[in-house]
Motif scaffolding. Structure first.
Motif, PDB file in Angstrom:
ATOM      1  N   THR A  63      -0.415   4.919  -9.779  1.00  0.00           N
ATOM      2  CA  THR A  63      -1.520   5.696  -9.229  1.00  0.00           C
ATOM      3  C   THR A  63      -1.010   7.072  -8.825  1.00  0.00           C
ATOM      4  OG1 THR A  63      -2.567   3.689  -8.403  1.00  0.00           O
ATOM      5  CG2 THR A  63      -3.295   5.758  -7.447  1.00  0.00           C
ATOM      6  N   THR A  75      -2.614   2.358  -0.773  1.00  0.00           N
ATOM      7  CA  THR A  75      -3.754   1.483  -1.066  1.00  0.00           C
ATOM      8  C   THR A  75      -4.113   1.466  -2.542  1.00  0.00           C
ATOM      9  OG1 THR A  75      -5.353   3.251  -0.676  1.00  0.00           O
ATOM     10  CG2 THR A  75      -4.759   1.867   1.223  1.00  0.00           C
ATOM     11  N   LYS A  77      -5.692   4.001  -4.140  1.00  0.00           N
ATOM     12  CA  LYS A  77      -6.904   4.768  -4.422  1.00  0.00           C
ATOM     13  C   LYS A  77      -6.648   6.086  -5.132  1.00  0.00           C
ATOM     14  CE  LYS A  77      -9.951   3.060  -0.832  1.00  0.00           C
ATOM     15  NZ  LYS A  77     -10.771   3.459   0.319  1.00  0.00           N
ATOM     16  N   ASP A  80      -9.281   9.536  -5.341  1.00  0.00           N
ATOM     17  CA  ASP A  80     -10.698   9.183  -5.315  1.00  0.00           C
ATOM     18  C   ASP A  80     -11.061   8.773  -3.901  1.00  0.00           C
ATOM     19  OD1 ASP A  80     -11.134   9.611  -8.061  1.00  0.00           O
ATOM     20  OD2 ASP A  80     -10.263   7.659  -8.505  1.00  0.00           O
ATOM     21  N   ASP A  82     -13.750   7.919  -0.794  1.00  0.00           N
ATOM     22  CA  ASP A  82     -15.036   7.232  -0.665  1.00  0.00           C
ATOM     23  C   ASP A  82     -16.063   8.048   0.102  1.00  0.00           C
ATOM     24  OD1 ASP A  82     -14.066   4.989  -1.980  1.00  0.00           O
ATOM     25  OD2 ASP A  82     -13.365   4.071  -0.121  1.00  0.00           O
TER      26      ASP A  82
END
Length: 179
Positions: A63, A75, A77, A80, A82
Motif C-alpha cells: 500500500t 491500516t 488504507k 484513500d 473516508d
C-alpha cells in the motif's frame, strides 16, 4: 453528500505532502522520540531474490501512501480517506489541518461514509438496550459502542456521587436523585 469536499481536501493533502519527501519527522513518535525505518528493515529486504514471482507480487501490492501518516497507513488504507475527520486525524504532520475550518455541518467522526454520528446513540441504547443495533442505527462499531456505554455509565455514577456529596444524606429522599 460531502464526497466532493473530501475528495478535494484529499487532493490538497496529497499535493502538500508531495512537497516534502523527507519522512524522518513522520517516522518519529512524539513522546518517546523513537524513530522507525522508512524502508526495509536494516537487515535487508525480506526476500533472498526480489525477482521471484511471490516477491514481485508482494512488492507490487504494498500500500503506497504520501498524504497519510505512516502509523495511520499501517491500516492499509493508503491515501484513500473516508472523511474530513479522517484526513485531519491521519494526515502527515506537514499538513496543519483543523476540523472546525471546513465548511460542513456534522463531521462523520467515526469515518463511516454517509452516517453522521449524533449523541442520540445513548438514548437509542437506553430504549432498546442492544449494542448490536447501535451499528445499524448510528454507525457506531461494537467496540466503540461498548466503550461508550461503559464511559456513560461511569459518568452517571460520578455525577450521582457528586450530587450526593453536595446535597448530603437528604438526597436519598429526592425523587430526581432516585430516578
Amino acid at each position: 453528500d460531502m464526497s466532493f469536499l473530501v475528495e478535494h481536501v484529499q487532493e490538497l493533502a496529497w499535493t502538500v505532502a508531495s512537497t516534502r519527501k523527507d519522512m524522518s519527522l513522520d517516522m518519529r513518535l512524539p513522546v518517546s522520540q523513537l524513530e522507525f525505518p522508512a524502508g526495509w528493515d536494516p537487515r535487508g529486504a525480506p526476500f533472498a531474490e526480489e525477482k521471484t514471482p511471490m516477491a514481485a507480487w508482494i512488492i507490487k501490492n504494498i500500500t503506497r501512501y504520501r498524504a497519510r501518516s505512516p502509523f495511520s497507513a499501517i491500516t492499509g488504507k493508503g491515501d484513500d480517506f473516508d472523511s474530513i475527520s479522517d484526513i485531519v486525524t491521519s494526515a502527515r504532520n506537514v499538513l496543519h489541518l483543523d476540523l472546525n475550518c471546513f465548511p460542513v455541518a456534522g463531521h462523520p467522526t467515526q469515518g463511516t461514509k454517509g452516517l453522521e454520528p449524533t449523541n442520540s446513540w445513548m438514548l437509542d441504547f437506553m430504549i432498546h438496550g442492544r449494542l448490536d443495533l447501535l451499528w445499524d442505527d448510528n454507525g457506531i462499531r461494537p467496540a466503540d459502542a461498548y466503550r461508550g456505554v461503559v464511559k456513560f455509565g461511569e459518568a452517571v455514577t460520578k455525577t450521582a456521587t457528586a450530587i450526593k456529596a453536595f446535597i448530603g444524606p437528604s438526597c436519598q429522599e429526592d425523587i430526581v436523585y432516585k430516578t
